[in-house]
Structure formats: structure tokens, C-alpha cells
Enzyme design. Structure first.
Site, PDB file in Angstrom:
ATOM      1  N   VAL A  11       0.819  -1.209   0.000  1.00  0.00           N
ATOM      2  CA  VAL A  11       0.000   0.000   0.000  1.00  0.00           C
ATOM      3  C   VAL A  11       0.859   1.269   0.000  1.00  0.00           C
ATOM      4  CG1 VAL A  11      -1.588   1.342   1.444  1.00  0.00           C
ATOM      5  CG2 VAL A  11      -2.047  -1.053   0.963  1.00  0.00           C
ATOM      6  N   GLU A 154      -7.541   2.475   2.284  1.00  0.00           N
ATOM      7  CA  GLU A 154      -7.118   2.182   0.913  1.00  0.00           C
ATOM      8  C   GLU A 154      -7.876   0.965   0.386  1.00  0.00           C
ATOM      9  OE1 GLU A 154      -5.231   3.916  -1.255  1.00  0.00           O
ATOM     10  OE2 GLU A 154      -6.093   2.344  -2.485  1.00  0.00           O
ATOM     11  N   PHE A 155      -8.355   1.069  -0.846  1.00  0.00           N
ATOM     12  CA  PHE A 155      -9.156  -0.021  -1.426  1.00  0.00           C
ATOM     13  C   PHE A 155      -8.457  -0.710  -2.593  1.00  0.00           C
ATOM     14  CE2 PHE A 155     -12.072   2.988   0.533  1.00  0.00           C
ATOM     15  CZ  PHE A 155     -12.838   2.157   1.329  1.00  0.00           C
ATOM     16  N   GLU A 158      -4.183  -5.836  -4.875  1.00  0.00           N
ATOM     17  CA  GLU A 158      -2.881  -6.260  -5.377  1.00  0.00           C
ATOM     18  C   GLU A 158      -3.084  -6.862  -6.760  1.00  0.00           C
ATOM     19  OE1 GLU A 158      -0.832  -8.761  -2.517  1.00  0.00           O
ATOM     20  OE2 GLU A 158      -1.275  -7.307  -0.957  1.00  0.00           O
ATOM     21  N   GLY A 259     -14.464 -21.047  -5.465  1.00  0.00           N
ATOM     22  CA  GLY A 259     -13.094 -21.515  -5.663  1.00  0.00           C
ATOM     23  C   GLY A 259     -12.606 -22.235  -4.432  1.00  0.00           C
ATOM     24  N   CYS A 266      -5.658  -9.221   3.263  1.00  0.00           N
ATOM     25  CA  CYS A 266      -6.745  -8.358   3.737  1.00  0.00           C
ATOM     26  C   CYS A 266      -7.993  -9.099   4.192  1.00  0.00           C
ATOM     27  CB  CYS A 266      -7.092  -7.345   2.653  1.00  0.00           C
ATOM     28  SG  CYS A 266      -5.751  -6.177   2.403  1.00  0.00           S
ATOM     29  N   LYS A 329      -3.588 -14.806  -5.351  1.00  0.00           N
ATOM     30  CA  LYS A 329      -4.352 -14.535  -6.570  1.00  0.00           C
ATOM     31  C   LYS A 329      -3.356 -14.186  -7.673  1.00  0.00           C
ATOM     32  CE  LYS A 329      -5.302  -9.642  -5.766  1.00  0.00           C
ATOM     33  NZ  LYS A 329      -6.327  -8.635  -5.715  1.00  0.00           N
TER      34      LYS A 329
END
Ligand SMILES: NC(=O)c1ccc[n+]([C@@H]2O[C@H](COP(=O)([O-])OP(=O)(O)OC[C@H]3O[C@@H](n4cnc5c(N)ncnc54)[C@H](O)[C@@H]3O)[C@@H](O)[C@H]2O)c1
Length: 439
Positions: A11, A154-155, A158, A259, A266, A329
Site C-alpha cells: 500500500v 485504501e481499497f 494487489e 473456488g 486483507c 491470486k
């Protein structure tokens, strides 16, 4: 405008580099001296698409610098962002020690009005603690320097962090003074040309928005995992169900993919922390408790399917298992809370030999698992002599493999797809025994 960003992780580095890209003079601060040295040499310590280029351009043009202490740079800045980690404590609540350490350092060194903004994800009430920590240090110094605190969660995601930071759906800013509001408006004005909204709120609401947003997204995933598991039992296809419900504009089609569980730095910790905030306030967050339980179970789903295929865990001893995908991911090397870690742990415990491949997370995997697993040089090398292949991260390069090469290399053409990226009919046509989630 001159600002400092304290904490140079995913971040902090992305925020600092993107503010610099918009013309702000930014100093990124981190106590990790090695990290700062690498950045000064032009090396970006994390994998994030596009970040290298922005960091090197802005460093070269003098808008982005690096330091190892806030004290060195605070005199020259108007705004200090806190972007350090907030890992889970033993009971799941957010560990605020790094955030409060930055607040104390701010209090020990601030000499004129400065705005202290928390960008780390922190529970409601943290900005009040940050303010108290600064005031304690000012009192100890016997000075009364004016300052404000603000919350600017913060949104970014990654893997798409630069795009998310440069043109976010919204920016949330919690303030309790007009001066803080003006400063934050000025800082974000260059981004407004990209047409997003800055939503100003009070500070507790801004802190809550971040947790509520992540918890909602995690809820959608766990909900879909439950639906997928039930689809398998009743003979429905979760892909069709997903499309059918996603077409309802009240539901929408995003974040409906089942999945092998959510991971990352997060969702798991933020869901836990919000449950804990509930507890501390005498409130049971029942939906989120279920979200977490479903996710824990789902992280083992690929392993359970593998064991089922071999007639039980006891029959897995000595089997060679290939794993495609280690990062939590695609487009990141981050393995925090990744489904791969849970799956590999089960495989090793069952006595399997595990051979892994990930396009960018191999170094991170070596750091975590050392020689507990074998490291393949590419995706095809991973499947040599394998009794099964497990797909755990949906990297683009795994989407259309040469199945002929894969099946000729494997001892048994068994593929378990934890991300539903392959087509069952195609796989059957290739002679592959195929399992996925919810179909
Ligand atoms: N990673 C994400 O995708 C993401 C997205 C949104 C919000 N967040 C939140 O942002 C915060 C930071 O997350 P991250 O993933 O960037 O963390 P990170 O672990 O990648 O980086 C944190 C950095 O802070 C540094 N640090 C710790 N204490 C310090 C101190 N006293 N002074 C200076 N530096 C210090 C560490 O050395 C480290 O480099 C967390 O609260 C997280 O929940 C993360």
C-alpha cells in the site's frame, strides 16, 4: 505539495509512487533498511504490474525519495500517511503496535501544523488512539504543536494496484476539521480528473467503511462457495447459477466466483478483526463468523477432492502432486493466507511429494517453505511423473495449456481445478479425469 508515506509495503509504495506520478513530492519511509536501500538502487521489492516503471520514473525526476526514519523528513512535509501493516493479533483483532509507533514518532518530531492520515486498515476508534499517542509525546516534550488526524482507508487490489489507485471507484476520507478536509481535497484534486468521487465522512465511519467493504466481498465469496458445494450435491452447475443470479442488477455479476477460498493480506484478517470489534462491543457478528468458517473449510476442498479420488488420505502416501499457482491470486507474489499454503501442508502431511510452479511467487515460496517442496522451472516441468495436478491460482498462462504435453508427462491424467478455469467437456475430450468446484 510535500508528503511522507510511512510503511513502504504494497500500500505505502503504490500510494507514494502514484502520488508522485501526480506531481506530489513524496518521501517513502520504512524501518526496513534493506528495503529502502534496494529502492534507492532502483529495485522494487514486490511484484506489482507497472510499479517498477512509476517508481523509477518518479525517483529519476526527483519526486519520489526514500528514508529510514520519519524524523529525517517530517520538517519538510504537510501530510504524513501511515501505511504500515496491521496484522491480526492472537485473538484476531488488528495489531496496532506499528500504527501507534508511527504516531509516537510523529509526536516526538513534529514541529509545525501537519496532518497525520491513517491509510492502514484499522478498527473504528484507532484515529482517536493515534491522536492520543501524538498528544502524549507532545506533552512529554512540553510543546503544543497543532496537528489533525484523518482516516483515508485504501481499497486498491494487489495485481491491479496502480490502476485502482489512479482511478478508484471512490476515495473515502474521514476528517474532523475544515483544515484537514481542505488539505485532503487539494491532495486528491489531480486524481479527480479521472472522474471518481471523494466521499468525506466523519472519522469512525471512514474506518468502518473499509471493514464493511472487505467483509461484504468476503461474504459474497463464502456464500458462493456454499452454493457451489450444494450444487455438487444436488446436481446443479454453479457456473450457470452464477450467471443466472448475476444478471439481476440488484446482485450484479462481480465477486460471485466460487473456488478454493479467499486468502491474501486483507480479507482473512479484516473479517477476523471486524468479528472482534463486534465482540468488544458486546455484539455477535454472526454472518461474518459463518463467512470465516466456510472459508476455512473451503481452503481444504481441493485436497479433499484429491483424497476422494484416491480412495482416502491414507492412499496419498508416496504420490507425486504438481501444484500450479502459489500466490493468493494472479498478478502478485503475495502468499499471505494463500489457499496453496493450506493445500501444500495437507499434501506434505499425507506423505506426498509436491512439485510447485508459480510465474512470480517462487522466491516467496522458497522463503516460506524452503526445501519442503520441489521447485519446477516451468508449468510443464511441474507435472513430470505427477499423479495429479492441482490448479490453485488462476494465472493467465495456466488457462490454455498444451494438454497433450501435460498428460504425456503425468503418470495419471488427474486435474483438480480449484478456480474453475477449465471446461469439463474439453477436459473429458482430452482423456483427463477432471474435478472442479460446484459442477
Ligand atoms: N495489501 C493490500 O492489498 C492492502 C489493500 C488495502 C489496505 N491494506 C492495508 O494497508 C496496510 C499495509 O498493508 P501492506 O500490505 O502494504 O503491508 P506490508 O506488510 O506489505 O508493508 C508494511 C510495511 O511497513 C513497514 N513498517 C512497519 N513498522 C514501521 C514503522 N514504525 N516505520 C516505518 N515503516 C514501518 C514494514 O517494514 C513494511 O515494509 C495494512 O493495514 C493493510 O490491511 C492492504
Amino acid at each position: 505539495m510535500n508528503i511522507a508515506v510511512v510503511g513502504t509495503g504494497y500500500v505505502g509504495l503504490v500510494s507514494g509512487a502514484c502520488f508522485a506520478e501526480m506531481g506530489v513530492n513524496v518521501t517513502c519511509v520504512d524501518i526496513d533498511k534493506e528495503k529502502i536501500e534496494r529502492l534507492r538502487r532502483g529495485e522494487v521489492p514486490i511484484y506489482e504490474p507497472g510499479l517498477d516503471e512509476i517508481v523509477s520514473r518518479n525517483s529519476r525526476e526527483g519526486r519520489l525519495g526514500f528514508a529510514t526514519s520519519l524524523q529525517e523528513v517530517i520538517d519538510g512535509v504537510e501530510v504524513v500517511f501511515i501505511a504500515v501493516g496491521t496484522p491480526p493479533d492472537e485473538d484476531g483483532s488488528a495489531d496496532l503496535r506499528y500504527v501507534l509507533e508511527v504516531a509516537r514518532e510523529f509526536g516526538r518530531s513534529v514541529k509545525r501544523y501537519t496532518l497525520l492520515v491513517t491509510k492502514s486498515t484499522v478498527p473504528v476508534g484507532t484515529s482517536a488512539k493515534v491522536r492520543r499517542a501524538v498528544l502524549d509525546e507532545l506533552e512529554a516534550r512540553g510543546v503544543a504543536v497543532p496537528f489533525d488526524v484523518a482516516s483515508n482507508p485504501e481499497f486498491l487490489k494487489e495485481g491491479a494496484a496502480i490502476k485502482d489507485f489512479m482511478s478508484p471507484d471512490r476515495v473515502v476520507v474521514g476528517v474532523d476539521s475544515e483544515q484537514a478536509r481542505k488539505t485532503m481535497s487539494r491532495l486528491y484534486r489531480p486524481f479527480l480528473l479521472n472522474n471518481f468521487r471523494v466521499i468525506f465522512t466523519d472519522i469512525p465511519s471512514a474506518e468502518m467503511i473499509k471493514y464493511a467493504a472487505n467483509s461484504m466481498l468476503a461474504t459474497r465469496i463464502s456464500f458462493m462457495n456454499d452454493i457451489a458445494n450444494l450444487c455438487e450435491l444436488v446436481g446443479a452447475d454453479v457456473n450457470m447459477v452464477r450467471k443466472g443470479i448475476g444478471a439481476d442488477s440488484r446482485i450484479g455479476s462481480k465477486f460471485l466466483y466460487p473456488g478454493c477460498g479467499y486468502g491474501g493480506s486483507c480479507f482473512p484478517k479484516d473479517v477476523k478483526a471486524l468479528i472482534q470489534t463486534g465482540r468488544r462491543n458486546g455484539y455477535d457478528m454472526r454472518v461474518l463468523q459463518a463467512v470465516e468458517e466456510v472459508n476455512e473449510r473451503q481452503k481444504s476442498v481441493v485436497f479433499r477432492k484429491l483424497a476422494g479420488e484416491f480412495g482416502g488420505v491414507e492412499n496419498l502416501r508416496g504420490k507425486r502432486v504438481a501444484v500450479w499457482g502459489l500466490a493468493f491470486k494472479p498478478e502478485t507474489d503475495d502468499m499471505r493466507e494463500a489457499a496453496s499454503l493450506v493445500t501444500v501442508a495437507h499434501l506434505l502431511e499425507a506423505g506426498c511429494t509436491v512439485r510447485v510452479f508459480d510465474p512470480v511467487a517462487m522466491a516467496e515460496c522458497r522463503r516460506r517453505l524452503a526445501d519442503a517442496v520441489e521447485y519446477a522451472s516451468d508449468m510443464y516441468d511441474a507435472v513430470l511423473e505427477a499423479d495429479a495436478l492441482l490448479l490453485l491460482t488462476e494465472w493467465k498462462q495456466f488457462r490454455l495449456p498444451s494438454w497433450g504435453v501435460v498428460t504425456r508427462s503425468m503418470r495419471r491424467p488427474l486435474v483438480i481445478d480449484g478456480r474453475n478455469i477449465y471446461d469439463a467437456d474439453d477436459m473429458a475430450a482430452q482423456g483427463i479425469i477432471y474435478h472442479c468446484i460446484g459442477r
